[in-house]
Design a protein around this motif. Structure first.
Motif, PDB file in Angstrom:
ATOM      1  N   UNK A  32      34.204  33.952  66.642  1.00 25.99           N
ATOM      2  CA  UNK A  32      35.104  34.725  67.062  1.00 25.99           C
ATOM      3  C   UNK A  32      36.394  34.218  65.860  1.00 25.99           C
ATOM      4  N   UNK A  33      35.982  33.370  64.668  1.00 26.18           N
ATOM      5  CA  UNK A  33      36.725  32.814  63.816  1.00 26.18           C
ATOM      6  C   UNK A  33      36.454  33.914  62.572  1.00 26.18           C
ATOM      7  N   UNK A  34      35.402  34.834  62.598  1.00 27.48           N
ATOM      8  CA  UNK A  34      34.933  35.741  61.422  1.00 27.48           C
ATOM      9  C   UNK A  34      36.117  36.646  60.952  1.00 27.48           C
ATOM     10  N   UNK A  35      36.590  37.342  61.817  1.00 24.35           N
ATOM     11  CA  UNK A  35      37.650  38.062  61.495  1.00 24.35           C
ATOM     12  C   UNK A  35      39.031  37.460  60.699  1.00 24.35           C
ATOM     13  N   UNK A  36      39.294  36.277  60.952  1.00 19.83           N
ATOM     14  CA  UNK A  36      40.369  35.485  60.618  1.00 19.83           C
ATOM     15  C   UNK A  36      39.926  34.993  59.262  1.00 19.83           C
ATOM     16  N   UNK A  37      38.745  34.578  58.976  1.00 19.39           N
ATOM     17  CA  UNK A  37      38.189  34.302  57.847  1.00 19.39           C
ATOM     18  C   UNK A  37      37.931  35.169  56.744  1.00 19.39           C
ATOM     19  N   UNK A  38      37.647  36.561  57.206  1.00 14.47           N
ATOM     20  CA  UNK A  38      37.136  37.480  56.178  1.00 14.47           C
ATOM     21  C   UNK A  38      38.177  37.691  55.249  1.00 14.47           C
ATOM     22  N   UNK A  39      39.504  37.572  55.170  1.00 12.58           N
ATOM     23  CA  UNK A  39      40.177  37.715  53.984  1.00 12.58           C
ATOM     24  C   UNK A  39      40.097  36.633  53.059  1.00 12.58           C
ATOM     25  N   UNK A  40      39.905  35.564  53.386  1.00 12.73           N
ATOM     26  CA  UNK A  40      39.545  34.367  52.400  1.00 12.73           C
ATOM     27  C   UNK A  40      38.302  34.031  51.913  1.00 12.73           C
ATOM     28  N   UNK A  41      37.199  35.009  52.586  1.00 11.28           N
ATOM     29  CA  UNK A  41      35.941  35.178  51.951  1.00 11.28           C
ATOM     30  C   UNK A  41      35.657  35.002  50.409  1.00 11.28           C
ATOM     31  N   UNK A  42      36.454  35.954  49.879  1.00 12.62           N
ATOM     32  CA  UNK A  42      36.249  36.138  48.518  1.00 12.62           C
ATOM     33  C   UNK A  42      36.526  35.088  47.608  1.00 12.62           C
ATOM     34  N   UNK A  43      37.707  34.562  47.904  1.00 15.02           N
ATOM     35  CA  UNK A  43      38.118  33.217  47.127  1.00 15.02           C
ATOM     36  C   UNK A  43      37.028  32.337  47.440  1.00 15.02           C
ATOM     37  N   UNK A  44      36.557  32.016  48.551  1.00 13.49           N
ATOM     38  CA  UNK A  44      35.655  31.087  48.794  1.00 13.49           C
ATOM     39  C   UNK A  44      34.298  31.134  47.899  1.00 13.49           C
ATOM     40  N   UNK A  45      33.673  32.573  48.134  1.00 14.91           N
ATOM     41  CA  UNK A  45      32.525  32.665  47.322  1.00 14.91           C
ATOM     42  C   UNK A  45      32.672  32.595  45.954  1.00 14.91           C
ATOM     43  N   UNK A  46      33.824  33.133  45.296  1.00 11.55           N
ATOM     44  CA  UNK A  46      34.070  32.876  43.999  1.00 11.55           C
ATOM     45  C   UNK A  46      34.354  31.020  43.490  1.00 11.55           C
ATOM     46  N   UNK A  47      35.050  30.354  44.371  1.00  8.65           N
ATOM     47  CA  UNK A  47      35.017  28.892  44.230  1.00  8.65           C
ATOM     48  C   UNK A  47      33.555  28.285  44.245  1.00  8.65           C
ATOM     49  N   UNK A  48      32.717  28.671  45.135  1.00  7.60           N
ATOM     50  CA  UNK A  48      31.271  28.238  45.169  1.00  7.60           C
ATOM     51  C   UNK A  48      30.476  28.732  44.236  1.00  7.60           C
ATOM     52  N   UNK A  49      31.097  29.549  42.972  1.00  7.57           N
ATOM     53  CA  UNK A  49      30.276  29.842  41.946  1.00  7.57           C
ATOM     54  C   UNK A  49      29.357  31.399  42.146  1.00  7.57           C
ATOM     55  N   UNK A  50      29.587  32.107  43.176  1.00  2.56           N
ATOM     56  CA  UNK A  50      28.940  33.063  43.388  1.00  2.56           C
ATOM     57  C   UNK A  50      29.579  34.576  43.002  1.00  2.56           C
ATOM     58  N   UNK A  51      29.219  35.204  42.055  1.00  7.97           N
ATOM     59  CA  UNK A  51      29.870  36.317  41.692  1.00  7.97           C
ATOM     60  C   UNK A  51      30.034  37.561  42.577  1.00  7.97           C
ATOM     61  N   UNK A  52      29.096  37.460  43.554  1.00  6.72           N
ATOM     62  CA  UNK A  52      29.019  38.457  44.674  1.00  6.72           C
ATOM     63  C   UNK A  52      28.875  37.905  46.007  1.00  6.72           C
ATOM     64  N   UNK A  53      29.105  38.646  46.938  1.00  4.53           N
ATOM     65  CA  UNK A  53      28.832  38.130  48.366  1.00  4.53           C
ATOM     66  C   UNK A  53      27.313  37.783  48.432  1.00  4.53           C
ATOM     67  N   UNK A  54      26.904  36.538  48.996  1.00  5.50           N
ATOM     68  CA  UNK A  54      25.691  36.279  49.338  1.00  5.50           C
ATOM     69  C   UNK A  54      24.850  36.905  50.322  1.00  5.50           C
TER      70      UNK A  54
END
Length: 90
Positions: A58-80
């Protein structure tokens, strides 16, 4: 007579005085905890069994907008994830 605004101002001043030294460390620790929470939340998509799936789903819709910043910070250029594309990378 001293008002409530004076006490609030004093409280903010003391907070800034005592925590200003530790603020960068506290911000870094909060970022690490947030990153760990994102990994736990999205672990089911990575194929990692998540014992908290019912709670994190149930947290996925809340975290979806922050997903881009997270995967960039983890060093992933695109969604894994193939089935969960990043809306900002497309």
């Amino acid at each position: 007579m001293v008002g409530i605004r004076w006490f609030a101002s004093l409280s903010r001043g003391l907070e800034n005085f005592y925590f200003s030294r530790y603020r960068p460390a506290l911000i870094k620790e909060k970022r690490e905890i947030d990153d760990f929470f994102m990994i736990i939340t999205f672990s089911e998509m990575m194929g990692i069994p998540n014992p908290f799936m019912l709670y994190t789903l149930e947290m996925l819709p809340e975290l979806a907008p922050r997903f881009h910043d997270w995967h960039k910070r983890m060093g992933l250029p695109h969604s894994p994830f193939d089935h969960f594309p990043c809306l900002n990378c497309c």
